[in-house]
Design an enzyme around this catalytic site. Structure first.
Site, PDB file in Angstrom:
ATOM      1  N   HIS A 235      29.835   8.199  13.231  1.00  0.00           N
ATOM      2  CA  HIS A 235      28.884   9.029  13.978  1.00  0.00           C
ATOM      3  C   HIS A 235      29.576  10.024  14.893  1.00  0.00           C
ATOM      4  CE1 HIS A 235      29.294   5.923  17.286  1.00  0.00           C
ATOM      5  NE2 HIS A 235      29.203   7.013  18.014  1.00  0.00           N
TER       6      HIS A 235
ATOM      7  N   ASP B 201      29.751   2.568   9.999  1.00  0.00           N
ATOM      8  CA  ASP B 201      30.143   3.464  11.090  1.00  0.00           C
ATOM      9  C   ASP B 201      31.655   3.574  11.261  1.00  0.00           C
ATOM     10  OD1 ASP B 201      29.572   5.344  12.993  1.00  0.00           O
ATOM     11  OD2 ASP B 201      29.208   3.922  14.613  1.00  0.00           O
TER      12      ASP B 201
ATOM     13  N   SER C 226      33.289   5.829  21.916  1.00  0.00           N
ATOM     14  CA  SER C 226      33.076   5.548  20.499  1.00  0.00           C
ATOM     15  C   SER C 226      34.312   5.904  19.677  1.00  0.00           C
ATOM     16  CB  SER C 226      31.873   6.335  19.972  1.00  0.00           C
ATOM     17  OG  SER C 226      30.678   5.864  20.514  1.00  0.00           O
TER      18      SER C 226
END
Length: 446
Positions: free
Chosen positions: A106, A136, A210
């Site tokens: 993402h 992911d 992230s």
């Protein structure tokens, strides 16, 4: 409270006033100065150069919505339009020689430009090797020297209570380090990803972390930070990371194929809890209860039956059906997995060879339009053309079933990932170097 504070302060002043001053020649014991203070700094000095900041730019389609009142006056929907976007994230260098960097899908999804900034300030444009949105995970590559790669630990050896350190780029502030512990293992059912088997930690993780690293006190990678539970929008001490073993399985497939060639067990079921255990008269309160085994599936071939309860995957205990799905989903087609089940009160072990998941065939048309209707497969001798649809562009160009692609424009291509990478970097006409029944020939595509 104010009174207590004043009283304490007065007591301290009185106590201090009663102390005689130290002579000028006096000093504290030397062992106090020689004693080293506990610190994570030595470990971090070796580990943090392997964690990078990632900045992305791109465009994404957005649907233009016309309010109902304006539709009444005849104004029509304008359809999708492109809107520029930019974002920040983190990544982890896992191979210094090849320049491979792992991050979250993402973070780089739909990005046209990906820029990586190292801890020493150097900046490089990155190429996306592949990504898997369902788990992911994305793999990038940069062309750089003197990189530091992180050592990857066995995440299956983690225990709740092990210390953790999160390294990343929260809110674009620059590299930041936070610490905590492993709060839970095998977290799933969060509806964050399709394949979930998270490490939960209370090390502070925020927006921009992230794709960053979750490491142990030896500086070894145990997970890729990917999500937080944040009802208020900020960190509340509940963060989630993709286990390093799961990441390793997925990345090896991205390197080989350019995408995840996911394996499939071929069972359906649900998690065991006390109610299920009581109703089904089971001897265990956790694991994955198998409701159905698909005909011709890998599970049926191995001898697994409906009513079995999976309690271990490759010797490691599992608590939920979702955790089993996450572990199996990160393994590639053709991989062998050891499953331990409870059947009629007895434990039995089965070796299962996973089959290719339906719908996970390599999308050859994503490499180049010429490959629409073509199925490719990696082999030791090159890329095998397994199937070609009738009237497909590849058939018209001269490709045949059984051909082995060994290169393109005199550039050697050993696997599908390299072929895909070539066409990402080159436009226009290309010539495939093909081996057919021991003879070398060339097929022109454009």
């Amino acid at each position: 409270m104010k009174k207590i504070a004043v009283f304490v302060s007065a007591a301290l002043l009185t106590s201090t006033a009663s102390l005689a001053p130290l002579p000028a020649s006096a000093s504290l014991p030397t062992e106090i100065f020689n004693q080293s203070m506990p610190s994570l700094a030595p470990m971090l000095e070796k580990t943090t150069p392997a964690v990078v900041s990632i900045a992305v730019r791109g465009t994404q389609e957005v649907q233009s919505r016309v309010p109902e009142i304006f539709r009444f006056f005849g104004q029509q929907e304008q359809g999708p339009r492109e809107r520029p976007f930019q974002g920040l994230g983190s990544g982890v260098i896992i191979d210094a020689k090849e320049g491979y960097i792992v991050t979250n899908a993402h973070v780089v999804d739909q990005a046209d430009e990906i820029q990586v900034t190292l801890k020493d300030g150097r900046q490089f444009d990155a190429k996306k090797i592949g990504q898997d949105k369902d788990s992911d995970i994305a793999l990038l590559q940069i062309d750089a020297n003197e990189l530091t790669a992180i050592k990857v630990a066995d995440s299956d050896a983690l225990r709740v209570g092990d210390f953790t350190v999160a390294i990343g780029n929260p809110f674009g502030l620059g590299q930041t380090v936070t610490s905590g512990i492993v709060s839970a293992l095998g977290r799933s059912g969060l509806n964050i990803e399709n394949y979930e088997n998270f490490i939960q930690t209370d090390a502070a993780i925020n927006s921009g972390n992230s794709g960053g690293a979750l490491v142990n006190l030896r500086g070894e990678l145990i997970g890729i930070n990917t999500a937080i539970l944040a009802p208020s929008g900020g960190n509340v001490g509940i963060g989630f990371a993709i286990p390093s073993n799961m990441m390793n399985n997925l990345v090896s497939q991205l390197i080989e194929y350019g995408e995840v060639n996911r394996g499939r067990l071929g069972v359906s079921g649900y998690s065991v809890n006390s109610d299920v255990a009581k109703a089904m008269e089971l001897d265990t309160n956790q694991g994955g209860f198998i409701q159905e085994v698909e005909q011709g599936s890998a599970a049926e071939d191995a001898g697994i039956q409906a009513g079995d309860v999976i309690i271990k995957v490759n010797g490691k205990s599992v608590k939920t059906f979702e955790e089993i799905r996450g572990k199996i989903g990160s393994l590639g087609a053709g991989k062998k997995v050891q499953l331990t089940v409870v059947r009629d009160g007895d434990e039995k072990s089965f070796t299962v060879t996973l089959k290719k998941a339906q719908g996970d065939d390599i999308a050859a048309e994503r490499i180049h339009p010429i490959f629409q209707g073509v199925e490719l497969e990696n082999q030791s001798s090159g890329i095998l053309v397994k199937e070609i649809a009738q009237n497909s562009p590849a058939r018209r160009a001269g490709l045949q079933v059984g051909d082995v692609i060994r290169g393109v424009n005199r550039t050697e291509t050993d696997n599908i990932a390299q072929l895909k990478s070539f066409f990402e970097d080159n436009d226009g006409m290309a010539v495939l170097n093909v081996n057919r029944d021991g003879r070398n020939l060339f097929v022109r595509i454009q």
